[in-house]
Design a protein around this motif. Sequence first.
Motif, PDB file in Angstrom:
ATOM      1  N   GLU A   1       0.241  10.104  -3.114  1.00 52.23           N
ATOM      2  CA  GLU A   1      -1.123  10.600  -3.304  1.00 52.23           C
ATOM      3  C   GLU A   1      -1.769  10.151  -4.610  1.00 52.23           C
TER       4      GLU A   1
ATOM      5  N   THR B   1      -1.411   7.309  -6.372  1.00 51.15           N
ATOM      6  CA  THR B   1      -1.512   5.880  -6.645  1.00 51.15           C
ATOM      7  C   THR B   1      -2.069   5.168  -5.419  1.00 51.15           C
ATOM      8  N   GLU B   2      -2.333   3.872  -5.554  1.00 50.54           N
ATOM      9  CA  GLU B   2      -2.851   3.094  -4.420  1.00 50.54           C
ATOM     10  C   GLU B   2      -1.822   2.115  -3.866  1.00 50.54           C
ATOM     11  N   VAL B   3      -1.144   1.411  -4.783  1.00 51.01           N
ATOM     12  CA  VAL B   3      -0.173   0.400  -4.367  1.00 51.01           C
ATOM     13  C   VAL B   3       1.057   0.493  -5.250  1.00 51.01           C
TER      14      VAL B   3
ATOM     15  N   HIS C   1      -6.509  -3.706 -13.497  1.00 50.25           N
ATOM     16  CA  HIS C   1      -5.608  -2.785 -12.812  1.00 50.25           C
ATOM     17  C   HIS C   1      -5.136  -1.697 -13.777  1.00 50.25           C
TER      18      HIS C   1
ATOM     19  N   THR D   1       0.861  -1.174   0.000  1.00 49.60           N
ATOM     20  CA  THR D   1       0.000   0.000   0.000  1.00 49.60           C
ATOM     21  C   THR D   1       0.896   1.222   0.000  1.00 49.60           C
ATOM     22  N   SER D   2       0.486   2.261  -0.729  1.00 47.58           N
ATOM     23  CA  SER D   2       1.349   3.426  -0.905  1.00 47.58           C
ATOM     24  C   SER D   2       0.760   4.670  -0.262  1.00 47.58           C
ATOM     25  N   SER D   3       1.630   5.510   0.265  1.00 42.59           N
ATOM     26  CA  SER D   3       1.212   6.820   0.765  1.00 42.59           C
ATOM     27  C   SER D   3       1.374   7.884  -0.313  1.00 42.59           C
TER      28      SER D   3
ATOM     29  N   ARG E   1      -6.865  -2.108  -8.862  1.00 44.74           N
ATOM     30  CA  ARG E   1      -5.971  -1.189  -8.165  1.00 44.74           C
ATOM     31  C   ARG E   1      -5.279  -0.271  -9.166  1.00 44.74           C
ATOM     32  N   THR E   2      -4.862   0.884  -8.667  1.00 46.00           N
ATOM     33  CA  THR E   2      -3.963   1.762  -9.408  1.00 46.00           C
ATOM     34  C   THR E   2      -2.570   1.474  -8.865  1.00 46.00           C
TER      35      THR E   2
END
Length: 190
Positions: free
Chosen positions: A7, A9-11, A111, A3-5, A78-79
Amino acid sequence: MATSSIEWTEVTWNPTTGCDKTSPGCDNCYALTLAKRLKAMHQPKYQNDGNPATSGPGFALTLHPDTLTDPYRWKHPRTVFVNSMSDLFHPDVPIEFIEEALEVMRDTPQHTYQILTKRAQRLSKLAERLDFPDNAWIGVSVESQRYTFRVDHLRMVDASVRFVSAEPLLGPLQLNLDGIDWVIVGGESG
């Protein structure tokens, strides 16, 4: 997948890790700093040291073919930021490996994959041979006016979405956005 922080993207998905500095936009690279920490934590993907002049501890370009199939296991759309810890168009990534990654993207159309590079010349050269799936967004980093040539190379790429990341934005920037679908802008940390 992580999981990404980040802004936009998501993962993240890192079939390669490691890189080498190519321009001033790399001077405070978050991935280089993170790789050093991950090496100290004995994370297997970050045990190969790069050239101290261009890379660093745990940050030698390393292929991870065992992670290529990860997206097949993700149940929900997912992005995906491809290679947040590397550059798919690094000169040491074989074209066959790039083709394998693109095949996985093509096989998982649920995706959206975001591929970002500072190596726009290699991208445009290989784009003549590569077939980017519609769910692969292709982008280049442009940190200052000196590097706007990367956008010209991006325009040569047949992609459903072309984007520019002006992150870290190190100085004034005037861009011709013809053929560009999306721009990310952010300052420098570090």
